[in-house]
Design a protein around this motif. Structure first.
Motif, mmCIF file in Angstrom:
data_model
loop_
_atom_site.group_PDB
_atom_site.id
_atom_site.type_symbol
_atom_site.label_atom_id
_atom_site.label_comp_id
_atom_site.label_asym_id
_atom_site.label_seq_id
_atom_site.Cartn_x
_atom_site.Cartn_y
_atom_site.Cartn_z
ATOM 1 N N LEU A 1 58.589 -55.779 -45.731
ATOM 2 C CA LEU A 1 59.855 -55.211 -45.269
ATOM 3 C C LEU A 1 59.622 -53.930 -44.470
ATOM 4 O O LEU A 1 60.321 -53.667 -43.478
ATOM 5 N N ALA B 1 58.875 -52.589 -36.893
ATOM 6 C CA ALA B 1 58.982 -53.390 -35.665
ATOM 7 C C ALA B 1 60.227 -53.000 -34.872
ATOM 8 O O ALA B 1 60.191 -52.906 -33.635
ATOM 9 N N PHE C 1 66.255 -52.649 -43.088
ATOM 10 C CA PHE C 1 65.031 -53.050 -43.781
ATOM 11 C C PHE C 1 64.531 -51.927 -44.701
ATOM 12 O O PHE C 1 63.863 -52.200 -45.701
ATOM 13 N N THR D 1 57.007 -53.319 -42.629
ATOM 14 C CA THR D 1 56.516 -53.747 -41.321
ATOM 15 C C THR D 1 57.663 -54.209 -40.432
ATOM 16 O O THR D 1 57.698 -53.904 -39.233
ATOM 17 N N LEU D 2 58.615 -54.938 -41.005
ATOM 18 C CA LEU D 2 59.769 -55.387 -40.215
ATOM 19 C C LEU D 2 60.604 -54.188 -39.754
ATOM 20 O O LEU D 2 61.096 -54.159 -38.616
ATOM 21 N N SER D 3 60.765 -53.203 -40.624
ATOM 22 C CA SER D 3 61.495 -52.004 -40.226
ATOM 23 C C SER D 3 60.792 -51.287 -39.083
ATOM 24 O O SER D 3 61.421 -50.866 -38.101
#
Length: 402
Positions: free
Chosen positions: A239, A245, A284, A241-243
């Protein structure tokens, strides 16, 4: 590391020329070079057992460990080798294989977890490799997660000011390669007035300060979040890493908002794109907090567990940007002609709300306690007193979790 830093250039080539195999080949070569270096490190470490972890060093199945680790390391380069071959005659398969390289570890772990839930855990062999079994609550290095996140935020904040020159040169404005006004153009077009030359870039600087405030507050929320987390787990890492991104997309949001003055007909789409980037970058972070609450006894500090004042403060802090960006997006759907004003109001209101957030949370909690008092005194509960227990600021202020 040199090969890894070259990967963004290969992505740009693939985006600009999707049907040309050169970008695919360069990406695959970089991944294979990284895999080869990692395999050499593994082989070198196993030839010098004192470099290994104590569990592997003392294991009687060291060769199986080496084989298992090399299989994990070389799986991605093998898929990229196949992708490079397909790029020469059928490039869509190459893109599918490269996507598999990125998502295969997560897909295989989730598939293994689902299989264990449906049919039960498999019987481990006599020489099982325990440290490579998948557990959703397996800890990550919290320090490395924070270090990587701080690096991303620092790079994004730097790109914001660098993009001022990129935007200006695209408009043939009087800015030099040093990101400052060109002296000859200042004399010719602004009669030597540096203030007038900088004033021509007013929308860009306003957009820069607003975007930098967004990056800074998102970093502050991220810092507060991991300050209260004791142990990071794999879902938290994913999560996070998604944030990051979407945090990396904040320079794009800055470019969109700085273009309001020269492209007013596109401002509605620009506002919505910017709101979407900010929403996903912050939601995220809230998902990380929710994931930590599921195992709060292991992952969170006692002061922020469910029911305390600090819990309410963190909840408000992490929902501020998702709520504000979602509200701004919804308002632009109803009041599209005021989209720019709505977005600027959000950029101004959120930082001031951050400054007053603790006071607002205390007032809200006091209001909830007042409403609860109006309903009458709570029924006495028969509980056994704990010796030495005292009331403190972390006593439950919210209902107990279900």
């Amino acid at each position: 590391m040199m090969s890894i830093t070259f990967l963004p250039f290969t992505f740009s080539l693939m985006v600009a020329f999707p049907e040309v195999p050169l970008g695919i080949l360069l990406f695959c070569v970089c991944v294979m070079a990284v895999g080869a270096m990692q395999a050499l490190i593994v082989v070198y470490a196993f030839h010098r057992p004192h470099l290994l972890s104590p569990q592997i060093e003392r294991s009687a199945h060291r060769a199986l460990y080496r084989q298992h680790i090399l299989g994990i390391v070389l799986r991605g380069p093998a898929l990229c080798l196949a992708a490079a071959g397909f790029s020469l005659f059928f490039y869509p398969v190459s893109y599918l294989l490269m996507a598999t390289v990125i998502f295969l570890p997560y897909v295989s772990k989730v598939a293994g977890w689902c299989r264990a839930r449906l049919v039960g855990p498999r019987e481990p062999p006599a020489h099982s490799l325990e440290i490579f079994t998948f557990d959703l609550h397996e800890p990550l290095s919290k320090e490395r997660v924070e270090a990587f996140s701080d690096g991303v935020y620092a790079i994004v904040a730097t790109l914001l000011i660098l993009d001022i020159w990129n935007l200006r040169t695209s408009e043939a404005r009087p800015f030099s390669e040093d990101n400052v006004p060109d002296s000859e153009d200042v004399k010719a077009k602004f009669h030597g007035s540096l203030v007038a030359a900088l004033g021509a870039s007013g929308p860009h600087f306003l957009a820069y300060f607003g975007s930098f405030a967004t990056v800074g507050l998102l970093w502050f929320a991220h810092h507060s979040l991991f300050l209260h987390i004791r142990k990071a787990t794999q879902p938290m890492g994913l999560l996070n890493t998604l944030s990051l991104a979407f945090v990396g997309g904040l320079p794009l949001a800055y470019q969109q908002t700085s273009a309001f003055a020269r492209r007013p007909h596109d401002e509605l789409e620009s506002v919505r794109v910017s709101c979407a980037i900010i929403f996903f970058a912050s939601i995220f972070q809230f998902a990380i907090w929710t994931t930590a609450l599921l195992q709060e006894g292991e992952t969170l500090q006692p002061s922020v567990r469910f029911g305390g004042q600090e819990h309410a403060f963190m909840f408000a802090k992490l929902t501020l940007y998702p709520g504000a960006s979602l509200l701004a997006f919804a308002c632009t759907c109803v009041l599209s002609s005021f989209s720019t004003a709505i977005f600027h109001a959000m950029q101004i209101a959120v930082p001031f709300t951050f400054l007053l957030l603790r006071l607002l949370v205390r007032l809200a909690l006091a209001g909830l306690r007042g409403l609860r008092g109006l309903r009458g005194p709570a029924r006495p509960t028969h509980t056994r007193p704990v010796p030495g227990a005292t009331d403190d600021a972390q006593s439950p202020l919210l209902p107990a979790p279900c």
